[in-house]
Design an enzyme around this catalytic site. Structure first.
Site, short mmCIF file in Angstrom:
data_model
loop_
_atom_site.label_atom_id
_atom_site.label_comp_id
_atom_site.label_asym_id
_atom_site.label_seq_id
_atom_site.Cartn_x
_atom_site.Cartn_y
_atom_site.Cartn_z
N ASP A 1 -2.21 13.06 51.99
CA ASP A 1 -2.12 13.85 50.77
C ASP A 1 -0.66 13.74 50.31
OD1 ASP A 1 -2.47 15.56 48.66
OD2 ASP A 1 -3.67 17.00 49.78
C1 BGC Z 1 -3.56 17.59 46.27
C2 BGC Z 1 -4.56 16.45 46.22
C3 BGC Z 1 -4.24 15.55 45.06
C4 BGC Z 1 -2.80 15.08 45.18
C5 BGC Z 1 -2.39 14.14 44.07
C6 BGC Z 1 -2.12 17.11 46.21
O1 BGC Z 1 -1.24 18.16 46.10
O2 BGC Z 1 -3.76 18.33 47.45
O3 BGC Z 1 -5.86 16.94 46.12
O4 BGC Z 1 -5.14 14.48 45.01
O5 BGC Z 1 -1.94 16.21 45.14
O6 BGC Z 1 -2.30 14.79 42.87
#
Ligand code: BGC
Length: 781
Positions: free
Chosen positions: A288
């Site tokens: 993530d």
């Molecule tokens: C979120 C993800 C997301 C990523 C990119 C993160 O903070 O948890 O779900 O895909 O950001 O935007």
């Protein structure tokens, strides 16, 4: 503005650094005239052999050039430069023909910036219903169509890989990201995620299953989830397993949290033993958006391929670890190969000439249709609904001005427009009580102009608005009840900020909302006119204290940009509701087994174990407000002929049959649910577990459909931690076919003669500590 400028300067410095390091790499090999080029799958070995260590490391680290702000421990992805506002991109190695690919969120549609500097064109994307609304359709074909529509927009905007579907289990009611996920049930989750992945990937765009796994607190991303192996396999990993096995997703996103003491992104047991060996998964795994807080070598060894959004230090750390001998270059090669195998499938690699002009009008229809099908009719006394179009409607509640169409943070989408409920009703030929409507417009505008209720923050980082108190409508309600035909009250969730879980203030209605319901229901009751409530909420709320005061309740969830039109389609009965709840509405939050522990800090023990959602309610006899699988229709259905084949003797599968007849007066569809109560043996079993479902085609009044469901051994099996295997225990299995988890229409049985070992898997992910798990065996007597 300053933040933007700072970021731009840092970004320039960083890209210069990255560029110069790639330049150095190139000069190191500049003796070669013709570098191998990435042309297809077959070329990958040659390309890897030609890559310098620095180039390999660069491919394993995202191409972000923004710096982390001091006060942020995480940034939502908007780091892509090729497509502004997209979450991130990989680094190109141009000399070898490796392009950079673009990754974008998310679960409600494509999240990119809607406008660009010095560019008159717009880049809006369709806002689709939230995944829990999609799940309420129980319709994999429809979810496939939504996936296809999202993929079309992604592809036309130059995106290669979508950061969706979100598929964590809604095991904790107040998880602030539950609406990004489908259901409290792993089978529903697995079926719908599979449909979404197929819908997207059949268009030549990739998907990313997220957040892998046991990521259930939004407030604290760094929590350690302590979960039994059984609960992991049966509840938290099951949906992922189903989607990996049946839809071959391109990517998986490992979650921020720890599982049983190990960061998900550093867990070889999770990312290799389970994901790649047990299932097996063929794509690549990314982090993530964690900005390099973890041990890079450990992540590489674990089977993590891509560090997002990427920092230059991570490239260095991979290079250094290999040079110092602490990271085997063969691991690096393995991780690079997984990414290259996906890159060769992407639109960018295949030089797809994207238009930047997706079919937004056609996709608006898909969104509207999905939104209407995802609504759930919770209450409809005296057949209050459907309403005749043309009636005069008095609308109550500030959400008529500020509707909740969809998510925030990474689930935010910038749609070309949004249709509010008043607009939708007018489009459908209703007449609005204009005075009341105007009062609400003024009331909201005035409050939002005050410091107390003004917007806090901007953009995707903080879209928080303090929730408004409801207007006192004691007098307006009496006038409205006399002058209009029906009262409609709209209730939304409290606006939450991106970084928080829901609060109890969101579950329980505020005093001003309760008073509005009282005033409106009393006035309309006296005038002999009905009151309908529309729940425009992100998750279940408390309903028992007020639901008797109103005539009908329609749950719209967060249905995307077509909110008003979809609500109106349903209110007049142009769409006959068939939506069913994918998540239980409890009577009281404090009834829930984790209510005194959630969200917790540091170590959070999943004490309720496999008893998540309706598995808990049905096993421990806890009454619900609206149970899992519940939802009314404008027509009625009869169930008959519920039986199994083979005289009820299980071999390697069993077939369940049921006939459903529309015995009402209007056409409709029914979601038929097949639950199984497995016999208690060595392992205890929940009272009910959903094992199959199907939605009838649209049945005209008087028409029947015969449905058939196949239950195979793996689907029916439970996870035995001692054997580290899926086992089917001998005994009598009760098959309960119903319209919900509590509305069982018929029960039949089949028997399994002897214990069967169905699938042995790696013995991994065990908790490091002993903990007391909820067990029905403790509750006897
Ligand atoms: C979120 C993800 C997301 C990523 C990119 C993160 O903070 O948890 O779900 O895909 O950001 O935007």
């Amino acid at each position: 503005m300053k933040k933007k400028l700072d970021k731009a300067i840092i970004s320039m410095i960083c890209s210069t650094l990255i560029m110069s390091s790639v330049y150095l790499n190139m000069s190191a090999v500049s003796g070669q005239e013709n570098f191998p080029q990435l042309t297809d799958k077959e070329s990958i070995n040659g390309v890897i052999a030609a890559m310098t260590l620095e180039e390999k490391a660069a491919l394993l680290v995202g191409g972000n050039t923004q710096e982390l702000e001091d006060d942020e421990d995480e940034i939502i992805g908007d780091q892509a430069e090729r497509v502004p506002g997209a979450a991130g991109e990989t680094q190109a190695i141009e000399r070898l023909g490796i392009p950079s690919i673009v990754l974008a969120d998310g679960p409600m549609g494509v999240r990119i910036d809607p406008t660009r500097e010095d560019d008159a064109n717009t880049y809006y994307a369709t806002k689709f219903p939230a995944p829990n609304a999609l799940a309420s359709t129980w319709d994999p074909e429809l979810v496939y169509e939504v996936g296809k529509a999202v993929a079309h927009e992604a592809k036309e905007y130059g995106i290669d890989l979508l950061l969706a579907p979100g598929m964590n289990i809604q095991s904790y009611l107040l998880n602030g990201r539950n609406y990004e996920y489908f259901s409290e049930d792993p089978y529903v989750t697995g079926m719908l995620a599979t449909a979404f992945v197929n819908g997207v990937q059949n268009q030549g765009i990739g998907t990313t299953l997220k957040h892998f796994a046991a990521y259930n607190q939004r407030a604290d991303n760094t929590i350690n989830a302590i979960v039994s192996q059984r609960a992991l396999r049966e509840i938290y990993l099951k949906g992922f397993e189903m989607a990996v096995k049946s839809a071959d997703p391109w990517a998986v996103m490992a979650s921020y949290n720890k599982i049983n003491g190990t960061w998900a992104t550093e867990s070889e047991e999770l990312l290799t033993s389970v994901l790649r060996q047990d299932w097996p998964f063929n794509g690549f795994v990314m982090t993530d958006w964690e900005f390099g807080q973890r041990d890079t070598s450990q992540q590489m060894n674990a089977g993590l391929n891509l560090l997002m959004p990427g920092r230059e230090e991570q490239v260095e750390s991979i290079v250094n670890a290999v040079q110092e001998g602490t990271l085997d270059e063969r691991i690096v090669d393995r991780n690079v190969r997984d990414i290259l195998e996906i890159i060769v499938e992407t639109p960018t690699f295949l030089e797809y000439d994207h238009s930047d002009v997706p079919h937004l009008a056609a996709n608006a229809d898909v969104s509207r249709h999905a939104a209407a099908d995802g609504m759930v009719l919770l209450k409809n006394d005296e057949r209050t609904l459907p309403l005749k179009s043309g009636l005069t409607v008095s609308l109550f509640g500030t959400p008529q001005v500020e509707p909740m169409t969809g998510g925030r943070g990474s689930a935010l989408v910038y749609p070309p427009y949004e249709v509010s409920i008043p607009e939708g009703l007018e489009n459908k030929g209703f007449t609005l009580d204009q005075d009341l409507y105007d009062k609400y417009q003024t009331y909201v505008a005035e409050l939002r102009a005050t410091e107390e209720f003004g917007q806090i923050g901007e953009g995707i980082f903080d879209t928080t608005f303090p929730t408004l108190p409801e207007m006192d409508v004691a007098e307006e309600a009496i006038k409205a009840a006399n002058e209009s035909d029906v009262g409609i009250i709209i209730l939304t969730s409290e606006f939450g900020s991106y970084g928080a879980d829901r609060s109890l203030d969101d579950f329980y209605l505020s005093e001003s909302k309760q008073k509005m319901i009282d005033d409106v229901s009393t006035a309309f009751e006296e005038a002999g006119k009905p009151v309908v409530v529309i729940l425009n909420v992100e998750g279940p709320i408390e309903v028992v204290s007020w639901r008797d005061k109103v005539d009908a309740i329609l749950l719209s969830w967060q249905p995307g940009q077509e909110l008003g039109n979809a609500v109106s389609d349903v209110l007049v009965g142009e769409v006959n509701l068939a939506g069913k709840l994918p998540q239980t509405f409890p009577i009281d939050y404090h009834d829930l087994p984790y209510s005194d522990r959630y969200p917790g800090t540091d170590d959070f023990v999943y004490e309720e174990d496999i008893y998540v959602g309706y598995r808990y309610h049905t096993t421990f006899d806890l009454e619900t407000a609206y149970e899992f699988g519940y939802g009314l229709s404008y027509t009625d259905f009869d169930y008959s002929n519920i039986r199994v084949n083979r005289n009820g003797k299980f071999k390697d599968k069993i077939t369940v049959f049921a006939t459903v007849e529309n015995v009402g007066e209007v056409p409709g569809r029914e979601v038929v649910q097949v639950y199984v109560k497995a016999p208690d043996g060595k392992l205890e079993k929940p009272e009910l577990e959903l094992k199959a479902f199907n939605k009838t085609k649209e049945l005209q009044p008087g028409k029947k459909e015969n449905l058939k469901f196949e239950l195979d051994a793996k689907n029916l099996a439970s996870f035995d931690e001692n054997l580290s295997a899926w086992v089917l225990e001998k005994g009598t299995y009760e098959v309960k076919v119903g319209a919900s988890s509590e509305d069982i229409k018929g029960t039949t049985t089949f028997s399994v003669k002897k214990d069967m070992m169905i699938e042995k898997v790696n013995d991994v992910l065990a908790p490091e500590v002993d903990f007391k798990r909820l067990s029905k065996r403790d509750n006897k007597g």
